[in-house]
Design a protein around this motif. Structure first.
Motif, short mmCIF file in Angstrom:
data_model
loop_
_atom_site.label_atom_id
_atom_site.label_comp_id
_atom_site.label_asym_id
_atom_site.label_seq_id
_atom_site.Cartn_x
_atom_site.Cartn_y
_atom_site.Cartn_z
N SER A 37 0.89 -1.07 -0.17
CA SER A 37 0.05 0.10 0.01
C SER A 37 0.94 1.31 -0.06
CB SER A 37 -1.00 0.18 1.01
OG SER A 37 -0.22 0.00 2.62
N TYR A 38 2.13 1.09 0.38
CA TYR A 38 2.85 2.49 0.50
C TYR A 38 3.51 2.70 -0.91
CZ TYR A 38 2.65 2.20 5.60
OH TYR A 38 2.24 2.40 7.03
N PRO A 51 -2.57 6.79 11.20
CA PRO A 51 -1.71 6.46 12.26
C PRO A 51 -0.36 6.34 12.05
CG PRO A 51 -2.90 4.60 11.17
CD PRO A 51 -3.37 5.62 10.33
N ASP A 52 0.23 6.43 10.75
CA ASP A 52 1.60 6.50 10.64
C ASP A 52 2.10 7.84 9.94
OD1 ASP A 52 -0.05 5.99 8.25
OD2 ASP A 52 1.04 4.50 7.36
N GLU A 105 5.69 11.57 6.86
CA GLU A 105 6.35 13.03 6.42
C GLU A 105 7.76 12.80 6.21
OE1 GLU A 105 5.15 15.95 6.48
OE2 GLU A 105 7.22 16.65 6.11
N LEU A 106 8.47 11.80 6.97
CA LEU A 106 9.56 11.53 6.61
C LEU A 106 9.91 10.82 5.31
CD1 LEU A 106 11.03 9.80 9.88
CD2 LEU A 106 11.45 11.88 9.01
N MET A 107 8.95 9.70 5.00
CA MET A 107 9.02 9.62 3.63
C MET A 107 8.77 10.48 2.50
SD MET A 107 6.49 5.91 3.72
CE MET A 107 6.36 5.93 2.14
N ILE A 158 5.72 8.92 9.79
CA ILE A 158 6.54 7.95 8.88
C ILE A 158 6.37 8.80 7.61
CG2 ILE A 158 7.03 6.05 7.82
CD1 ILE A 158 8.22 6.33 10.74
N LYS A 202 -0.96 15.50 1.07
CA LYS A 202 -0.46 16.50 1.56
C LYS A 202 -0.24 16.68 3.21
CE LYS A 202 -3.96 18.56 -0.32
NZ LYS A 202 -4.87 18.86 -1.64
#
Lengths: 551, 379
Positions: free
Chosen positions: B253-254, B271-272, B277-279, B275, B263
């Motif tokens: 799914s990622y 819930p993630d 944002e980092l991705m 992560i 955005k």
């Protein structure tokens, strides 16, 4: 009749030797004296003339020769008081009776080293040719298979990152039940999401209080009202204590340069800061005068500047060419980046800025290996300055386009093009094309760009140009009140109007960037490194930049 | 614009079925080529699933070069399948010398090798063969992987299918991807023909990838063997899938979050979010700007369809229990899966990743915005 010997003026300069010649209209002039009072260099002064006039008067007039004395405006033929072409005289003249005209056949370059002192000035490289940035065109236009976007109605994300992005392979992530979750608490470098055009470093001291205040107000408005996160660099020299301790500090990059001016005050203010600055820029070089440190002439070091910088009044403040506590830039990068990061507990992106140079790759490779370096700023030869030797301005430095491009392509080679953002400066908006120059540099690989001179011209009406017009920023006599500490001059500059224009500039640039990106089909992310979007009609430039040639 | 046609079936099917679906979408492609990937093979391949299959086209000289190379590397031919070529009058397809579908035994030195080592060997072999035949165009190699056959040729898809004799002698499979090309590159190059394959992952894409150059440069800089080629701007979608799944180890799914990140304010529903944002920062260079509809196949055989975040391209997923189609157009789906309940058809929108697992019992729709999955049971 004067003797021939007395007409021997070979050792003197004439008006035809000067770069700007005053054209004064005797008939229109009211002798109000405004022009002579505002001239920042006393290039004009009230004068008297004796004129031979033939008159015929009386009932049976007979032509008679008489001598009359009148008043006039005279241009001084003294190279130290030469007309600088600023045209402030014309601006204040009620009757348009006076104007300086550029003299393309002037001999100024041969005489500007009087007393053995090389010519010093402000401004930037006196080169009127179109820059490479202005030659670049956006030629990958979306058609048919990829319809262009609507710049006005589509949603765009015109943002970039200041700070080091961890490579995806190193993200502290684990998978649990089909979800990605944080894995441990490793160091995540601080990153700021910002507008890709920044205001480059211009110091308190170089700029007048009204100019600086206007810029700062404009920046705050852009961030808080317009939602355009523009940030600005302080330049070397600290910043006003009230601003340091304000919630607006987050919109500023604090610059530390080789003179460390203002840093005693900054460090002592850290406990009272309400927020972190946007970043710390360690200045190793400046595009306008590579190899020279900053220079603030004694005439500009008034009480308020002395206080901010932590120095005595009225002394020349010359920063050394490099950071004296370091042997080499490698060491400086390793130690200073770490030290500055520690000062804010690793919450603030810290990065070096260098002059454009053929050795930029060596610096870049060092930074790529340093996990704390947040970016690299490269300042090309067309950057501006408040004070430098003319020879440095005109002849030293490296153009930004190819320097930036080779750095980006080197990052691509080592896979760090997203890890280490490049910020390009030096001539962005040199000929008024701010957004186009910025977009071109972004597509060559810059994460963002800096502009300085453009802002001074657009926001405060700086008069400088590549015909060496004005360019007396170093003297403290800026006729617009931008680069002076003399309250009699800077009070002419309205900080509110400067702020308004700063906002205008960035709101317009935001729209123009969208007008460039939309036809190219890009809106979700900044098209960093989208070199297929660019073309140039110079085959050699195309080859060097590894972009398309089009004619 | 190309047309895409993929079928996931519980039973082995002929590749002619998705090709016939392509035929109904003929207004959309110009017949400039057909690309086929068949996975989970039946018939004579069913008992040979562990042996890697080399799918290639060669000249006579290239054939000998390839044979010599494979022998030299220790590969032994386990089985051969050859298309029964049928050239009929008026057919515009230019027959090439050799169409190879060879199953090999691994070199003896790889008997104890791990699956990772074997995967690396197969990729390296494919790339070296490609390099051997690139200059004189004597070898064109599409895939070298167990249980996967790739066929590509220039021409009208239906004609190409018949040319390969697939109507009479098909390679049956449970998953078949077919692409009918709309040539936008003028010089027709078989390496530019979808679907694109790398180590068990493959995709085909509709549209134009406006962010192609930065993505290509980024993939090329990751140091992963096999991130080469890029004769088509769509090849990067297969490599992003491989990078996301195999190199980064993210759940499928990622893939959506990599190519079309949310955005900042949208992420907060997930819930993630931290992560994501980092991705978004770290994978910024892989963000696409469309317009693209991507159909892909994961390593475990899950087939999915997703869109770019704003422009979108036509795409529909629908079917019955045991047979689901992923098509560019509804007419293709109606051809491939007649009699289905059309109210179950899914038209993926900007947040959707539509997935069907092997067996095709249900359609799962993962919503990126909420991070939630909804399931449509096919009864």
């Amino acid at each position: 009749m004067e003797s021939a010997e007395r007409l021997d003026v070979n050792h003197q300069l004439g008006l035809s030797d000067l770069p700007y010649v005053i054209q004064w209209n005797d008939a229109a002039c009211t002798r109000c004296g405004r022009c002579t009072s505002v001239c920042p260099v006393q290039a004009i002064e009230p004068g008297v003339y004796e004129r031979r006039v033939v008159e015929s008067t009386g009932a049976t007039p007979l032509p008679t020769t008489v001598r009359r004395v009148g008043s006039c405006i005279k241009q001084v033929v003294d190279i130290n008081r030469r007309c600088i072409g600023c045209a402030t005289c014309r601006q204040v003249c009620p009757n348009d009776a006076i104007v300086p005209v550029f003299n393309p056949r002037n001999k100024f370059a041969w005489h500007m080293n009087q007393g053995g002192e090389p010519y010093k000035r402000g401004g930037r490289r006196n080169d009127t040719d179109a820059s490479v940035l202005d030659q670049l065109k956006f030629t990958r236009i979306s058609m048919l298979t990829d319809p262009a976007l609507d710049a006005g109605r589509h949603e765009f994300r015109v943002r970039t990152y200041l700070g080091r992005n961890l490579p995806p392979e190193k993200l502290p992530i684990k998978v649990e039940d089909g979800l990605l979750l944080p894995d441990g608490m490793p160091f995540i470098p601080p990153v700021r999401e910002i507008f890709p055009i920044r205001i480059g470093g211009m110091s308190v001291g170089a700029l007048s209080p009204h100019m600086w205040e206007g810029l700062a107000m404009g920046i705050a408005y852009l961030n808080e009202v317009e939602n355009i996160p523009v940030i600005m660099c302080t330049g070397e020299g600290g910043m006003p204590p009230r601003l340091l301790k304000s919630p607006f500090l987050k919109y500023f990059i604090l610059q530390i340069a080789s003179g460390y001016f203002g840093w005693d005050e900054i460090v002592h203010a850290i406990p009272e800061m309400q927020c972190d600055p946007a970043g710390i820029e360690i200045k190793y070089g400046q595009g306008a005068k590579p190899g020279d440190g900053g220079l603030l002439m004694a005439s500009k070091v008034l009480k308020h500047i002395a206080k901010i910088r932590g120095v005595p009044e009225f002394v020349d403040l010359a920063s050394p060419p490099t950071h004296q506590t370091k042997y080499s830039i490698e060491e400086a990068v390793a130690k200073m980046v770490t030290a500055m990061s520690m000062a804010w507990d690793f919450r603030v992106p810290v990065y070096p800025k260098i002059s454009g140079t053929r050795t930029a790759l060596a610096v870049l490779n060092n930074l790529a290996r340093n996990p704390f370096a947040a970016a690299l700023g490269i300042d090309g030869e067309d950057g501006g300055t408040g004070a430098a030797y003319n020879v440095s301005l005109d002849k030293m430095g490296h153009p930004i386009a190819s320097n930036l491009r080779e750095c980006y392509l080197n990052l691509v080679k080592i896979g760090a093009q997203n890890e280490l953002p490049l910020f390009a400066a030096g001539g962005v908006g040199k000929h008024g094309n701010l957004a186009a120059n910025a977009a071109a540099l972004i597509m060559l690989g810059a994460s963002g760009v800096d502009c300085g001179k453009y802002i001074m011209q657009a926001a405060a009406g700086c008069l400088g140009d590549e015909h060496n017009r004005c360019n007396i920023c170093n003297t403290g006599k800026c006729p617009k009140g931008i680069t002076t500490q003399d309250p009699r001059i800077f009070r002419r500059l309205d900080p509110d109007k400067v702020a308004q224009r700063v906002v205008d500039v960035f709101v317009a640039a935001d729209k123009e960037l969208k007008k460039i990106f939309a036809p190219m089909g890009r809106s979700t992310e900044l098209p960093i490194g989208m070199s297929d979007g660019l073309s140039v009609s110079d085959a050699a430039v195309a080859k060097r930049l590894e972009i398309n040639y089009a004619c | 614009m190309c047309r895409l046609s993929a079928l996931v079936s519980a039973e082995y099917i002929s590749p002619m079925e998705p090709i016939l679906a392509l035929e109904t979408m003929k207004e959309g492609h110009d017949g400039s080529g057909l690309g086929l990937i068949m996975r989970d093979l039946g018939g004579e391949f069913e008992s040979l699933k562990e042996y890697p299959v080399l799918s290639a086209i060669t000249t006579h000289d290239g054939y000998h070069t390839l044979q010599d190379y494979m022998v030299d590397k220790g590969f032994r031919v386990k089985h051969r399948w050859e298309p029964r070529l049928k050239v009929t009058p008026g057919m515009k397809i230019q027959k090439r010398d050799k169409y190879l579908v060879n199953l090999y035994e691994y070199p003896e030195s790889y008997e104890e090798a791990t699956s990772e080592e074997k995967a690396a060997l197969l990729t390296r072999t494919r790339l070296e063969l490609r390099a051997l035949g690139e200059a004189d165009k004597s070898i064109t190699v599409f895939s070298f992987w167990p249980d996967v056959v790739t066929l590509k040729e220039v021409g009208d898809p239906l004609e190409v299918g018949e040319f390969f004799g697939l109507d009479k002698n098909p390679v049956t499979a449970k998953t078949v991807f077919a692409q009918g090309r709309q040539n936008t590159n003028y010089a027709i190059n078989l390496y530019a023909c979808h679907p694109f394959f790398i180590q068990g992952y493959f995709t085909m894409t509709n549209g134009e990838n406006t962010a192609f150059i930065p993505i290509r440069e980024y993939l090329g800089s990751r140091g992963v063997e096999g991130y080469v080629g890029y004769n088509s701007d769509s090849e990067v979608f297969a490599h992003i899938l491989h990078y996301t799944r195999k190199k980064l180890g993210y759940p499928l799914s990622y893939y959506k979050d990599v190519i079309t990140p949310l955005k900042g304010e949208e992420m907060q529903r997930r819930p993630d979010a931290a992560i994501l944002e980092l991705m978004k920062r770290s994978l910024r260079m892989l963000t696409i700007d469309g317009p693209n509809c991507v159909i892909g196949c994961d390593i475990d055989g899950t087939v999915f369809m997703t869109q770019d975040a704003k422009k979108l391209r036509p795409g529909v997923v629908g079917g019955v229990n045991g047979r689901v189609g992923f098509m560019s157009e509804v007419c293709g789906l109606s051809e491939a899966v007649p009699g289905r309940d059309t109210s179950n058809d899914v038209f993926p929108m900007k947040y959707d990743l539509v997935m069907v697992r092997p067996g095709a019992k249900e359609i799962e729709v993962w919503n990126q915005l909420n991070g939630s999955m909804s399931t449509i049971s096919l009864g």
